[in-house]
Design an enzyme around this catalytic site. Structure first.
Site, PDB file in Angstrom:
ATOM      1  CG  HIS A  12      -1.864   1.230   1.201  1.00 46.97           C
ATOM      2  ND1 HIS A  12      -3.364   1.093   1.508  1.00 46.97           N
ATOM      3  CD2 HIS A  12      -1.536   2.553   1.073  1.00 46.97           C
ATOM      4  CE1 HIS A  12      -3.859   2.264   1.366  1.00 46.97           C
ATOM      5  NE2 HIS A  12      -2.883   2.855   1.141  1.00 46.97           N
ATOM      6  CG  HIS A  14      -0.537   6.994  -1.103  1.00 43.23           C
ATOM      7  ND1 HIS A  14      -1.803   7.183  -1.749  1.00 43.23           N
ATOM      8  CD2 HIS A  14      -0.951   6.438   0.040  1.00 43.23           C
ATOM      9  CE1 HIS A  14      -2.676   6.526  -0.798  1.00 43.23           C
ATOM     10  NE2 HIS A  14      -2.036   6.053   0.323  1.00 43.23           N
ATOM     11  CG  ASN A  40      -4.841   8.608  -3.340  1.00 45.37           C
ATOM     12  OD1 ASN A  40      -3.935   8.064  -3.738  1.00 45.37           O
ATOM     13  ND2 ASN A  40      -4.905   9.184  -2.155  1.00 45.37           N
ATOM     14  CE  LYS A  95      -7.640   1.945  -0.630  1.00 44.47           C
ATOM     15  NZ  LYS A  95      -6.756   2.783  -0.476  1.00 44.47           N
ATOM     16  CG  HIS A 134      -9.738   4.459   3.206  1.00 47.51           C
ATOM     17  ND1 HIS A 134      -8.518   5.137   3.202  1.00 47.51           N
ATOM     18  CD2 HIS A 134     -10.341   5.039   4.427  1.00 47.51           C
ATOM     19  CE1 HIS A 134      -8.427   6.114   4.249  1.00 47.51           C
ATOM     20  NE2 HIS A 134      -9.497   5.914   4.813  1.00 47.51           N
ATOM     21  CG  HIS A 168      -4.758   2.330   5.727  1.00 50.06           C
ATOM     22  ND1 HIS A 168      -6.334   2.325   5.971  1.00 50.06           N
ATOM     23  CD2 HIS A 168      -4.968   2.959   4.587  1.00 50.06           C
ATOM     24  CE1 HIS A 168      -6.872   2.932   5.102  1.00 50.06           C
ATOM     25  NE2 HIS A 168      -6.044   3.242   3.994  1.00 50.06           N
ATOM     26  CG  ASP A 240      -1.585   4.945   3.909  1.00 47.37           C
ATOM     27  OD1 ASP A 240      -1.642   5.161   2.901  1.00 47.37           O
ATOM     28  OD2 ASP A 240      -2.310   5.112   4.840  1.00 47.37           O
ATOM     29  CG  HIS A 244       0.554  15.132   2.103  1.00 46.06           C
ATOM     30  ND1 HIS A 244      -0.498  15.406   1.042  1.00 46.06           N
ATOM     31  CD2 HIS A 244       0.004  14.100   2.900  1.00 46.06           C
ATOM     32  CE1 HIS A 244      -1.384  14.507   1.310  1.00 46.06           C
ATOM     33  NE2 HIS A 244      -1.109  13.531   2.264  1.00 46.06           N
ATOM     34  CB  ALA A 256      -4.700  12.874   6.204  1.00 42.75           C
TER      35      ALA A 256
HETATM   36  C1  NCD Z   1      -3.397   9.147   2.123  1.00 37.25           C
HETATM   37  C2  NCD Z   1      -2.945  10.025   1.111  1.00 37.25           C
HETATM   38  O1  NCD Z   1      -2.402  11.324   1.323  1.00 37.25           O
HETATM   39  O2  NCD Z   1      -2.846   9.838  -0.007  1.00 37.25           O
HETATM   40  N1  NCD Z   1      -3.455   9.575   3.323  1.00 37.25           N
HETATM   41  C3  NCD Z   1      -3.506   8.972   4.666  1.00 37.25           C
HETATM   42  O3  NCD Z   1      -3.540   9.673   5.589  1.00 37.25           O
HETATM   43  N2  NCD Z   1      -3.380   7.597   4.657  1.00 37.25           N
HETATM   44  C4  NCD Z   1      -4.618   8.441   1.496  1.00 37.25           C
HETATM   45  C5  NCD Z   1      -5.197   7.114   2.624  1.00 37.25           C
HETATM   46  O4  NCD Z   1      -4.523   6.341   2.462  1.00 37.25           O
HETATM   47  O5  NCD Z   1      -6.054   7.396   3.208  1.00 37.25           O
HETATM   48 ZN    ZN Z   2      -3.303   5.088   1.702  1.00 34.71          ZN
END
Ligand code: NCD
Ligand code: ZN
Length: 335
Positions: A12, A14, A40, A95, A134, A168, A240, A244, A256
């Site tokens: 998992h 990003h 996403n 997803k 999710h 997660h 996960d 950012h 988040a």
């Molecule tokens: C994730 C994101 O920033 O894409 N953020 C997070 O807090 N985990 C999205 C997600 O997996 O919820």
């Molecule tokens: Zn995620």
């Protein structure tokens, strides 16, 4: 003291796009043989063309022939059988996001009504496509995952041939579901094995530990640790890792996501070593996922060593978990 991991997988992840992709993708590709890449983006990945183009941008950014991105499609309830048959050649999982529940999930599913989801779930079952979820409602933030449990149960019992990964997980209630339904699996992050809500908001607010789902209680963390450290066959590591830029974290209205990609394996080695179960780490970070996803990863050997790793304050404009701190394990070599 060293410990070798074979073909670690992050189920998992990003990776984002453009400059952020260039910053973060090589960090995962360095120490993982593969990763399940979340869809996403803005806009989310909903077509085969967008998915293949994103995959080539990832390969371009990683430039590593011992790393394979496993691609996911953003779940929509109006996908046709014909589309999913074509997509299944390139896609590992779909997803599902409840709409608006987390970063860039506005186009997600508005209702968890099984009859609305049935056509796509049936085709996915036929094609052997995994459903990653999710699992949060839009209720009170500490109860969102617990409230989603009945939805997981309805999915799992109505579609017994569908492999469903609870992404997660953060609660003892989700852990309990693993042994109740054959077709429910879970990913567990590094940060949810280490922190509770107290670490995020119990003292000074820690924006770099703020994520969805929010870290829960000590008893939840204990339940997650129990199945991870014992390498329960239905759990897999999924970082996960959700980068950012600093400007989106250290501001009013913090995004988040915890960025753990560069610290994941040393921190997991430290955790498993502390509990005297280093031998179980291989199953948690690779073997279980291989079996669940019926996937043979590229060959990669990661040699970890009990030697301090001083975590950088930032990677470009992203702050990792443990920034400026020292971990007891580091990566010695990757073959
Ligand atoms: C994730 C994101 O920033 O894409 N953020 C997070 O807090 N985990 C999205 C997600 O997996 O919820
Ligand atoms: Zn995620």
């Amino acid at each position: 003291m060293t410990h070798t991991l074979f073909s670690p997988l992050d189920m998992h992840l990003h990776l984002r796009d453009e400059k952020m992709l260039e910053t973060v993708a090589p960090l995962t590709a360095f120490s993982f043989a593969g990763a399940l890449v979340m869809p996403n983006l803005v806009p989310p990945i909903t077509t085969i063309e967008a998915l293949l183009a994103y995959k080539s941008r990832i390969l371009e950014a990683t430039k590593d022939d011992t790393f394979e991105p496993l691609m996911t499609l953003f779940f929509r309830s109006d996908y046709t059988r014909e589309f999913l048959e074509k997509a299944s050649l390139h896609v590992t999982a779909l997803k599902l996001y409840p709409s608006g529940i987390t970063t860039n999930s506005e186009g997600g599913v508005a209702s968890m009504d099984i009859e609305v989801l049935r056509p796509v779930f049936e085709v996915m079952s036929d094609l052997g496509l995994v459903l990653c979820v999710h699992g949060e409602t839009n209720g009170f933030v500490m109860d969102r995952e617990k409230e989603f449990a009945s939805i997981y149960e309805s999915f799992a019992s109505a579609f017994p041939r569908l492999k469903i990964v609870m992404e997660h997980i953060t609660t003892k209630e989700s852990v309990a579901l693993l042994d109740k339904y054959d077709n429910l699996y879970a990913t567990i992050t590094l940060h949810h094995l280490l922190i509770t809500l107290d670490d995020v908001a119990g003292g000074m607010l820690k924006p770099h530990l703020f994520c969805k789902p929010i870290a829960k209680r000590e008893e939840d963390k204990e339940a997650l640790l129990h199945v991870s450290l014992n390498a329960h066959p239905k759990v897999m590591f999924g970082s996960d890792s959700a980068p950012h830029p600093i400007s989106k974290k250290e501001c009013c209205g913090c995004a988040a996501g915890v960025f753990t990609a560069p610290v994941a394996l040393p921190a997991l080695a430290q955790l498993f070593d502390k509990h005297h179960v280093l031998a179980n780490l291989q199953a948690f970070v690779s073997d279980n996922a291989q079996k669940i996803y019926n996937y043979a990863p590229l060959k990669k050997e990661v040699i970890l060593e009990k030697n301090p790793f001083l975590v950088p304050q930032s990677y470009s404009d992203v702050v990792p978990m443990f920034a400026g701190e020292s971990l007891t394990w580091s990566i010695k070599d990757v073959l």
